[in-house]
Write a protein that holds these residues in place. Structure first.
Motif, short mmCIF file in Angstrom:
data_model
loop_
_atom_site.label_atom_id
_atom_site.label_comp_id
_atom_site.label_asym_id
_atom_site.label_seq_id
_atom_site.Cartn_x
_atom_site.Cartn_y
_atom_site.Cartn_z
N PHE A 1 0.84 -1.20 0.00
CA PHE A 1 0.00 0.00 0.00
C PHE A 1 0.88 1.24 0.00
O PHE A 1 2.06 1.20 0.35
CB PHE A 1 -0.97 0.02 1.20
CG PHE A 1 -0.32 -0.34 2.52
CD1 PHE A 1 0.38 0.60 3.25
CD2 PHE A 1 -0.45 -1.62 3.03
CE1 PHE A 1 0.95 0.27 4.48
CE2 PHE A 1 0.13 -1.97 4.25
CZ PHE A 1 0.83 -1.01 4.97
N HIS A 2 0.27 2.36 -0.42
CA HIS A 2 0.95 3.65 -0.36
C HIS A 2 0.85 4.19 1.06
O HIS A 2 -0.11 3.89 1.78
CB HIS A 2 0.33 4.62 -1.36
CG HIS A 2 -1.14 4.84 -1.19
ND1 HIS A 2 -1.70 6.00 -0.73
CD2 HIS A 2 -2.20 4.01 -1.42
CE1 HIS A 2 -3.00 5.90 -0.67
NE2 HIS A 2 -3.35 4.70 -1.09
N ASP B 1 2.92 15.23 -4.84
CA ASP B 1 1.53 15.68 -4.92
C ASP B 1 0.57 14.71 -4.24
O ASP B 1 -0.64 14.86 -4.34
CB ASP B 1 1.12 15.90 -6.38
CG ASP B 1 1.21 14.62 -7.22
OD1 ASP B 1 1.62 13.56 -6.67
OD2 ASP B 1 0.89 14.67 -8.42
N PHE B 2 1.11 13.69 -3.57
CA PHE B 2 0.35 12.67 -2.85
C PHE B 2 -0.49 11.78 -3.76
O PHE B 2 -1.35 11.04 -3.28
CB PHE B 2 -0.53 13.29 -1.75
CG PHE B 2 0.27 13.85 -0.61
CD1 PHE B 2 0.77 13.02 0.38
CD2 PHE B 2 0.59 15.20 -0.56
CE1 PHE B 2 1.54 13.51 1.41
CE2 PHE B 2 1.36 15.71 0.48
CZ PHE B 2 1.83 14.86 1.46
N ASP B 3 -0.22 11.83 -5.07
CA ASP B 3 -0.85 10.86 -5.96
C ASP B 3 -0.12 9.53 -5.81
O ASP B 3 0.95 9.43 -5.21
CB ASP B 3 -0.79 11.34 -7.41
CG ASP B 3 -1.76 10.57 -8.32
OD1 ASP B 3 -2.55 9.75 -7.80
OD2 ASP B 3 -1.72 10.78 -9.55
N LEU B 4 -0.71 8.50 -6.37
CA LEU B 4 -0.18 7.15 -6.27
C LEU B 4 1.01 6.96 -7.21
O LEU B 4 0.94 7.32 -8.39
CB LEU B 4 -1.29 6.16 -6.63
CG LEU B 4 -0.96 4.69 -6.62
CD1 LEU B 4 -0.64 4.23 -5.21
CD2 LEU B 4 -2.14 3.90 -7.19
N ASP B 5 2.11 6.41 -6.70
CA ASP B 5 3.23 6.01 -7.53
C ASP B 5 2.93 4.60 -8.04
O ASP B 5 3.27 3.60 -7.41
CB ASP B 5 4.53 6.04 -6.72
CG ASP B 5 5.77 5.79 -7.58
OD1 ASP B 5 5.62 5.17 -8.65
OD2 ASP B 5 6.86 6.21 -7.17
N ALA B 6 2.24 4.54 -9.16
CA ALA B 6 1.73 3.26 -9.66
C ALA B 6 2.85 2.28 -9.94
O ALA B 6 2.75 1.09 -9.59
CB ALA B 6 0.89 3.50 -10.91
N LEU C 1 4.31 0.81 -6.75
CA LEU C 1 3.39 -0.13 -6.11
C LEU C 1 3.38 -1.46 -6.86
O LEU C 1 3.43 -2.54 -6.25
CB LEU C 1 1.99 0.47 -6.05
CG LEU C 1 0.99 -0.26 -5.16
CD1 LEU C 1 1.39 -0.17 -3.69
CD2 LEU C 1 -0.42 0.30 -5.34
N LEU C 2 3.33 -1.39 -8.19
CA LEU C 2 3.33 -2.62 -8.98
C LEU C 2 4.64 -3.39 -8.84
O LEU C 2 4.66 -4.62 -8.89
CB LEU C 2 3.07 -2.28 -10.45
CG LEU C 2 1.64 -1.81 -10.76
CD1 LEU C 2 1.60 -1.16 -12.14
CD2 LEU C 2 0.66 -2.98 -10.69
#
Length: 346
Positions: A102-103, A129-134, A137-138
């Motif tokens: 999880f982030h 920017d607190f967006d997901l580092d896709a 995570l993958l």
């Protein structure tokens, strides 16, 4: 004493500071009260119901939720709060020793659920920017990936592009926790639960819907996915009264809920302006709360509790540092909290 599992012994109880306070903004629940439809069910319920088990697997609530989101009842699961649905999903889809990713920062119960279920954890730091580092995570190759949007405790939302990237390439289940979706202005991710076989979207009646004390959570996913999750959940996780109150609010109280959620958002932004005037910099939020970076937040929160106001303090959050999370509610409560905060900052 009978020893517990070796990996279990040093797991702490979930115990945020809960000194009783006249103004409690620490839990992000609905501080505007209870929907009239739920009050009616409570008032009219027959005491004889209490001596019987509830119906297994909450069929009435599953049906009402299915109608609301446009799926078959077999695509809906329920639980004792959405955290119960999350915990059940981990048990259903991960063997002990496998990886949950999880982030961070995110819902504080996820690392605890992982440890209780004997899982390994991979945490992915936030982008600026607190967006997901896709991609990060993958790269964990975890069989279950947990996302939270609007995220708790930051209030920030994940971009559609990043979430879709994760869903398309994930090796297993993607859980999207939308406990605060009722406060968000943008689109949600429920369509992914309706159309993708590897997505579970979870929600709760504890926030906007005003039933935190009844503990009602739910989730939507492919029927085959939900069938496995229901095995882990157990048959009697919702009481008869909790199910009846949730159905009543869904069918009769949606306008009441929407109006209070809108007011919580309005007051959240009014609170933001006051905090900025104090020289603070709350994060952008799509929840019914603000996260306010503040060195020494734990000490400030303690001084606020001495003034009969409770807020949630965090230490060393990744990408944030120390911070206060302040829930939104009726403006008089927020005014009282602001007075306590100003005095505590001195």
């Amino acid at each position: 004493m009978i020893p517990s599992r070796a990996s279990f012994r040093d797991i702490p109880l979930y115990s945020p500071s809960k000194t009783p306070c006249r103004v409690d903004l620490g839990d992000n629940t609905n501080l505007f009260g209870v929907a009239p439809a739920a009050e009616r069910v409570l008032r009219e319920s027959a005491p004889a119901l209490l001596s019987r088990y509830p119906r297994g697997y909450a069929p009435d609530l599953r049906g009402a939720l299915a109608a609301r989101v446009g799926v078959a009842p077999e695509a809906v699961t329920t639980g004792c709060g959405s955290d119960d649905v999350l915990d059940s999903a981990l048990r259903a889809f991960l063997e002990p020793g496998e990886v949950l990713a999880f982030h961070v920062p995110t819902f504080v119960m996820m690392p605890l659920f992982a440890r209780v279920n004997g899982l390994r954890v991979r945490q992915v730091p936030p982008r600026e920017d607190f967006d997901l580092d896709a991609e990060a995570l993958l790269a964990t190759e975890a069989k279950v990936l947990y996302l939270c949007s609007p995220n708790n405790p930051t209030g920030t939302v994940l971009s559609r592009a990043a979430v879709e990237r994760v869903v398309e390439r994930a090796p297993g289940l993607v859980i999207i926790d939308e406990a605060y979706a009722d406060f968000a202005r943008g689109p949600d991710f429920m369509d992914l639960a309706r159309t993708r076989p590897n997505v579970l979207v979870t929600r709760t009646f504890s926030k906007a819907w005003g039933l935190a004390g009844m503990r009602v959570g739910w989730g939507v996913g492919a029927p085959a996915l939900v069938a496995e999750l229901e095995k882990a959940r157990g048959p009697y996780k919702l009481t008869t009264l909790a199910e009846a109150m949730a159905v009543a609010v869904l069918e009769e109280g949606s306008d009441w809920v929407a109006a209070r959620a809108a007011l919580a958002v309005e007051n959240r932004e009014r609170l933001r302006a006051e905090l900025v005037a104090l020289g603070l910099s709350p994060l952008p939020s799509e929840g019914n709360f603000l996260l306010v970076p503040l060195p020494g937040a734990v000490q400030v929160a303690e001084r606020m509790r001495e003034r009969d106001v409770n807020v949630r303090a965090f230490q060393a959050l990744p990408g944030v540092g120390d911070a206060l999370r302040i829930g939104s509610g009726p403006w008089p409560l927020l005014e009282t909290a602001l007075v306590a905060l100003r005095e505590s900052l001195r």
